[in-house]
Design a protein around this motif. Sequence first.
Motif, mmCIF file in Angstrom:
data_model
loop_
_atom_site.group_PDB
_atom_site.id
_atom_site.type_symbol
_atom_site.label_atom_id
_atom_site.label_comp_id
_atom_site.label_asym_id
_atom_site.label_seq_id
_atom_site.Cartn_x
_atom_site.Cartn_y
_atom_site.Cartn_z
ATOM 1 N N PHE A 1 8.947 38.841 131.538
ATOM 2 C CA PHE A 1 8.277 39.380 130.350
ATOM 3 C C PHE A 1 7.824 38.239 129.439
ATOM 4 N N GLN A 2 8.674 37.249 129.260
ATOM 5 C CA GLN A 2 8.325 36.110 128.411
ATOM 6 C C GLN A 2 7.182 35.286 129.015
ATOM 7 N N PRO B 1 1.718 34.265 137.771
ATOM 8 C CA PRO B 1 1.113 32.940 137.619
ATOM 9 C C PRO B 1 1.748 32.076 136.542
ATOM 10 N N GLY B 2 2.905 32.475 136.008
ATOM 11 C CA GLY B 2 3.669 31.606 135.117
ATOM 12 C C GLY B 2 3.234 31.642 133.668
ATOM 13 N N PRO C 1 5.163 33.117 125.995
ATOM 14 C CA PRO C 1 5.232 31.919 126.832
ATOM 15 C C PRO C 1 5.805 30.693 126.137
ATOM 16 N N GLN C 2 5.958 30.725 124.808
ATOM 17 C CA GLN C 2 6.542 29.583 124.104
ATOM 18 C C GLN C 2 8.021 29.420 124.460
ATOM 19 N N ASN C 3 8.652 30.500 124.898
ATOM 20 C CA ASN C 3 10.074 30.445 125.244
ATOM 21 C C ASN C 3 10.330 31.386 126.415
ATOM 22 N N TYR C 4 10.646 30.826 127.577
ATOM 23 C CA TYR C 4 10.829 31.670 128.767
ATOM 24 C C TYR C 4 12.169 31.376 129.437
ATOM 25 N N ASP C 5 13.222 31.372 128.623
ATOM 26 C CA ASP C 5 14.548 31.073 129.159
ATOM 27 C C ASP C 5 15.290 32.305 129.666
ATOM 28 N N GLY C 6 14.686 33.478 129.541
ATOM 29 C CA GLY C 6 15.327 34.693 130.020
ATOM 30 C C GLY C 6 16.372 35.252 129.087
ATOM 31 N N VAL C 7 16.505 34.645 127.918
ATOM 32 C CA VAL C 7 17.465 35.131 126.903
ATOM 33 C C VAL C 7 16.688 35.900 125.845
ATOM 34 N N LEU C 8 17.119 37.120 125.579
ATOM 35 C CA LEU C 8 16.434 37.938 124.589
ATOM 36 C C LEU C 8 16.710 37.417 123.187
ATOM 37 N N ASP C 9 15.646 37.136 122.437
ATOM 38 C CA ASP C 9 15.805 36.828 121.021
ATOM 39 C C ASP C 9 15.079 37.909 120.220
ATOM 40 N N ALA C 10 15.160 37.815 118.897
ATOM 41 C CA ALA C 10 14.591 38.861 118.041
ATOM 42 C C ALA C 10 13.076 38.984 118.230
ATOM 43 N N GLU C 11 12.408 37.845 118.428
ATOM 44 C CA GLU C 11 10.953 37.907 118.583
ATOM 45 C C GLU C 11 10.558 38.559 119.907
ATOM 46 N N THR C 12 11.246 38.199 120.984
ATOM 47 C CA THR C 12 10.958 38.828 122.275
ATOM 48 C C THR C 12 11.186 40.335 122.189
ATOM 49 N N PHE C 13 12.272 40.745 121.528
ATOM 50 C CA PHE C 13 12.573 42.169 121.380
ATOM 51 C C PHE C 13 11.502 42.866 120.546
#
Length: 340
Positions: free
Chosen positions: A309-310, A233-234, A315-327
């Motif tokens: 996953f984002q 659902p985004g 959800p603040q950043n869902y560009d598909g690029v892994l950053d330190a916070e997503t990791f």
Amino acid sequence: MRNTLYIIGLSAFVFSCTSQQNSKKRQYIPRTPATPSKTTAKTPIEKPKSQITTEHGVDFFTTNIADPTKNDNTVSYGSIVSAKPAGYKVVKSYFPAIGQNFRQRYLILHYTALPDDKSITVLSQQGVSAHYLVNNTGDNEIYQLVDENKRAYHAGVSSWRADKNLNDTSIGIEIVNMGYTADASGKKTFAPFDEAQVKKVAALVKDIVTRYQIPATNILAHSDIAPTRKQDPGPLFPWKKLYDEYQIGMWYDEATKQSFYDLASVDFQTKYNDSVFIFNVQTQLQKFGYGLDLSGKWDDMTKKTIEAFQYHFRPQNYDGVLDAETFAILQALVQKYPTK
């Protein structure tokens, strides 16, 4: 003469009997009294306490006699479906067996990407379906489209942890929402969810997961179980709100995330393109639940999985690029919800 012979014969008889008695006394061996053999009594099979209720000739069973610690449950949410073999009688003298559990092990959330009227038409008159449809008309109604005991066609090709083809084991909820639009660069802009509609979803999900004992790890987005082809659902679906206010689904602990972030941010950019690091990220995503090949490269499948996953957890950043916070969020979730 006759008297003499009689006396001699009597004497011989007495001597003979005495000899036999003495002989018997000499040969006597004391014996321990025999203990009667114990016979093992068979314990009769105890019938489960059958608390079947019958209404208008239809049977129901609403009591759990199984082991809830094993996620077993004998409760029947609906009538008991029984065979009716010709010429024979099916009886429920030993009903129910305690070794059973629910088919409904997952709950999957979707958006329709259509307005209310078209959502109803597509989900009820075409080959796709869901168990429930949550409208956006401002009323207190939720539409049921498929019996919970039957499969709806909502998940498609899907997987989570060790399970695949989740139509077989899930309940699907479709939410009326217009989905997203994409600009020329491919950037997606998603439509928000109405607050009243979210309350409907929360009440419905809470009821279902409570009845079927569905764990937090199995309350998922369509994008979680099919990340390479689905977005619903985004990122605007309020997963954190459901977790905080209704105790629904998964979320990470902020302190744990922060500790992982402090460690990750030290040399994150230096190792970012290292194949060993990429392999580790893919392994963590796979361990958490996503169906993902371990290629050691930032390939299209990995990018779309990170994007999914984002949507759910960052959800603040869902560009598909892994950053330190997503990791860091990923590591915090893997620690909090380990694979059993």
